[in-house]
Enzyme design. Sequence first.
Site, PDB file in Angstrom:
ATOM      1  N   ILE A 101      -0.002 -34.091 -14.332  1.00 36.91           N
ATOM      2  CA  ILE A 101      -0.062 -33.776 -12.896  1.00 36.91           C
ATOM      3  C   ILE A 101       0.878 -34.618 -12.029  1.00 36.91           C
ATOM      4  O   ILE A 101       0.869 -34.483 -10.813  1.00 36.91           O
ATOM      5  CB  ILE A 101      -1.501 -33.928 -12.346  1.00 36.91           C
ATOM      6  CG1 ILE A 101      -1.983 -35.387 -12.444  1.00 36.91           C
ATOM      7  CG2 ILE A 101      -2.450 -32.972 -13.032  1.00 36.91           C
ATOM      8  CD1 ILE A 101      -3.137 -35.686 -11.489  1.00 36.91           C
ATOM      9  N   PHE A 109       4.446 -44.181   3.436  1.00 35.64           N
ATOM     10  CA  PHE A 109       5.874 -43.864   3.277  1.00 35.64           C
ATOM     11  C   PHE A 109       6.375 -43.140   4.526  1.00 35.64           C
ATOM     12  O   PHE A 109       5.771 -42.168   4.960  1.00 35.64           O
ATOM     13  CB  PHE A 109       6.099 -42.976   2.050  1.00 35.64           C
ATOM     14  CG  PHE A 109       5.680 -43.633   0.761  1.00 35.64           C
ATOM     15  CD1 PHE A 109       6.426 -44.686   0.234  1.00 35.64           C
ATOM     16  CD2 PHE A 109       4.557 -43.200   0.076  1.00 35.64           C
ATOM     17  CE1 PHE A 109       6.043 -45.292  -0.960  1.00 35.64           C
ATOM     18  CE2 PHE A 109       4.170 -43.801  -1.113  1.00 35.64           C
ATOM     19  CZ  PHE A 109       4.911 -44.845  -1.625  1.00 35.64           C
ATOM     20  N   ASP A 124     -10.279 -32.161 -23.727  1.00 35.43           N
ATOM     21  CA  ASP A 124      -9.523 -33.125 -22.915  1.00 35.43           C
ATOM     22  C   ASP A 124      -9.058 -34.234 -23.849  1.00 35.43           C
ATOM     23  O   ASP A 124      -9.828 -34.687 -24.701  1.00 35.43           O
ATOM     24  CB  ASP A 124     -10.436 -33.695 -21.798  1.00 35.43           C
ATOM     25  CG  ASP A 124      -9.649 -34.383 -20.688  1.00 35.43           C
ATOM     26  OD1 ASP A 124      -8.880 -35.308 -21.000  1.00 35.43           O
ATOM     27  OD2 ASP A 124      -9.824 -34.013 -19.521  1.00 35.43           O
ATOM     28  N   GLY A 178      12.668 -36.641  -1.130  1.00 32.85           N
ATOM     29  CA  GLY A 178      12.102 -35.356  -1.571  1.00 32.85           C
ATOM     30  C   GLY A 178      10.725 -35.069  -1.003  1.00 32.85           C
ATOM     31  O   GLY A 178      10.136 -34.034  -1.319  1.00 32.85           O
ATOM     32  N   VAL A 216      -3.868 -39.352  -1.799  1.00 35.66           N
ATOM     33  CA  VAL A 216      -3.786 -40.338  -0.717  1.00 35.66           C
ATOM     34  C   VAL A 216      -5.173 -40.666  -0.160  1.00 35.66           C
ATOM     35  O   VAL A 216      -5.446 -41.816   0.219  1.00 35.66           O
ATOM     36  CB  VAL A 216      -2.799 -39.846   0.375  1.00 35.66           C
ATOM     37  CG1 VAL A 216      -3.258 -38.566   1.026  1.00 35.66           C
ATOM     38  CG2 VAL A 216      -2.567 -40.912   1.432  1.00 35.66           C
ATOM     39  N   ARG A 271       9.843 -41.392   1.252  1.00 33.41           N
ATOM     40  CA  ARG A 271      10.123 -41.083  -0.153  1.00 33.41           C
ATOM     41  C   ARG A 271      11.096 -39.917  -0.240  1.00 33.41           C
ATOM     42  O   ARG A 271      10.907 -38.904   0.429  1.00 33.41           O
ATOM     43  CB  ARG A 271       8.837 -40.711  -0.888  1.00 33.41           C
ATOM     44  CG  ARG A 271       8.080 -41.922  -1.346  1.00 33.41           C
ATOM     45  CD  ARG A 271       7.025 -41.556  -2.332  1.00 33.41           C
ATOM     46  NE  ARG A 271       6.075 -40.589  -1.797  1.00 33.41           N
ATOM     47  CZ  ARG A 271       4.901 -40.327  -2.350  1.00 33.41           C
ATOM     48  NH1 ARG A 271       4.547 -40.925  -3.452  1.00 33.41           N
ATOM     49  NH2 ARG A 271       4.082 -39.459  -1.819  1.00 33.41           N
ATOM     50  N   TYR A 291       7.416 -30.528 -12.309  1.00 31.56           N
ATOM     51  CA  TYR A 291       5.999 -30.169 -12.179  1.00 31.56           C
ATOM     52  C   TYR A 291       5.843 -28.809 -11.492  1.00 31.56           C
ATOM     53  O   TYR A 291       5.106 -27.945 -11.952  1.00 31.56           O
ATOM     54  CB  TYR A 291       5.269 -31.264 -11.403  1.00 31.56           C
ATOM     55  CG  TYR A 291       3.817 -30.946 -11.081  1.00 31.56           C
ATOM     56  CD1 TYR A 291       2.840 -30.969 -12.066  1.00 31.56           C
ATOM     57  CD2 TYR A 291       3.436 -30.618  -9.775  1.00 31.56           C
ATOM     58  CE1 TYR A 291       1.510 -30.669 -11.761  1.00 31.56           C
ATOM     59  CE2 TYR A 291       2.120 -30.329  -9.465  1.00 31.56           C
ATOM     60  CZ  TYR A 291       1.157 -30.357 -10.458  1.00 31.56           C
ATOM     61  OH  TYR A 291      -0.152 -30.055 -10.151  1.00 31.56           O
ATOM     62  N   ALA A 346      -6.445 -28.743 -17.529  1.00 29.29           N
ATOM     63  CA  ALA A 346      -5.645 -29.820 -18.141  1.00 29.29           C
ATOM     64  C   ALA A 346      -4.175 -29.650 -17.810  1.00 29.29           C
ATOM     65  O   ALA A 346      -3.631 -28.551 -17.913  1.00 29.29           O
ATOM     66  CB  ALA A 346      -5.827 -29.809 -19.659  1.00 29.29           C
TER      67      ALA A 346
END
Length: 304
Positions: free
Chosen positions: A76, A200, A31, A266, A183, A264, A140, A73
């Site tokens: 993210i 949001f 890491d 998207g 969240v 938000r 991502y 790893a």
Amino acid sequence: MKVLVTGGAGFIGSHLVDRLIELEHQVVIVDDLSHGKREYINPKARFYNVDIRSKDLEKIFSEEKPEVVFHEAAQISVPKSLDNPIMDAEINIIGTINLLECSKKHNVRKIIYPASAAIFGEPEYLPIDEKHPLNMISGYGITKHTVEHYLQVYSVLYGIEYTVLRYANVYGPRQDSTGEGGVVSIFCERMLEGQKIYIFGDGEQTRDFVYVKDVVDANILAMNNLKNDIFNVCTNSKISVNNLFDLISSIIDDSLKPIYGEERHGDIRHSYMTFEKIRNKGNWEPKYSLEEGIKETINFYKGL
Ligand SMILES: NC(=O)c1ccc[n+]([C@@H]2O[C@H](COP(=O)([O-])OP(=O)(O)OC[C@H]3O[C@@H](n4cnc5c(N)ncnc54)[C@H](O)[C@@H]3O)[C@@H](O)[C@H]2O)c1
């Protein structure tokens, strides 16, 4: 068994390392601490502060000769993958190819890899199963999915086994609650600190939250099962952000009220996934209810 966990100082990786050590495996962590924390590193593991893109990774494989690799790893952050797609691809794709090459050279038997619900985009039907069409809407999502192809190719060409686990929204102790982390941890930490909480949009968007210890169970199962295949790891249930707020505030302080902001761009409206395939093939199902998982998470943030 000798196992190597990349990202073993991070949220999911550190829980996985703890369990592997409880099960008396010899654990090696790689890491770079870009997002993980030194305090989460199990002292019984051997730790290398190395970037998965580095040439030094090969020396680690050569010395340690792991039989199984858990590749947690990753970069993210969805927004970072949009702001800097090259960095995202360098870590999540090129870094992973470096890991695959090391695995090939040093005869790793199996790689277990976490993909993500981010590869589905706005769902065409619910619950999402493993055959659901892919519709990535972020760098991502693309990089997490691309690795699924590489794993399949390395298994065909070089005989390295793999299991892909497509996690829903994982939550639990140690999840980063700064920035745009999970969240659940953001709500828990901010409520405990008496800070304002923003939601949001209208808060009626729904998600599938799976507890980190259930995710660890699925990884342990995959060490010797679920060969060369892809599985959802999720709860087959959904909760709205508003109901999640109510659930957490009912435990911490039920007088709290959220502040609503702009939706938000998207953001996916509704998403949850079925775990029927991993239940049928591996007898896995989530053991933790959302209430139980949230209570453990709150205790962590209270320092209990
Ligand atoms: N948390 C979720 O809800 C979720 C959902 C689906 C998939 N996943 C996947 O699960 C894995 C673990 O996620 P997490 O939530 O524990 O994240 P995390 O950020 O807590 O853990 C990732 C770890 O990887 C390390 N890392 C990042 N870049 C590195 C690099 N170049 N070289 C070496 N180490 C590096 C970080 O320092 C961190 O410790 C990731 O692959 C993520 O894509 C997570």
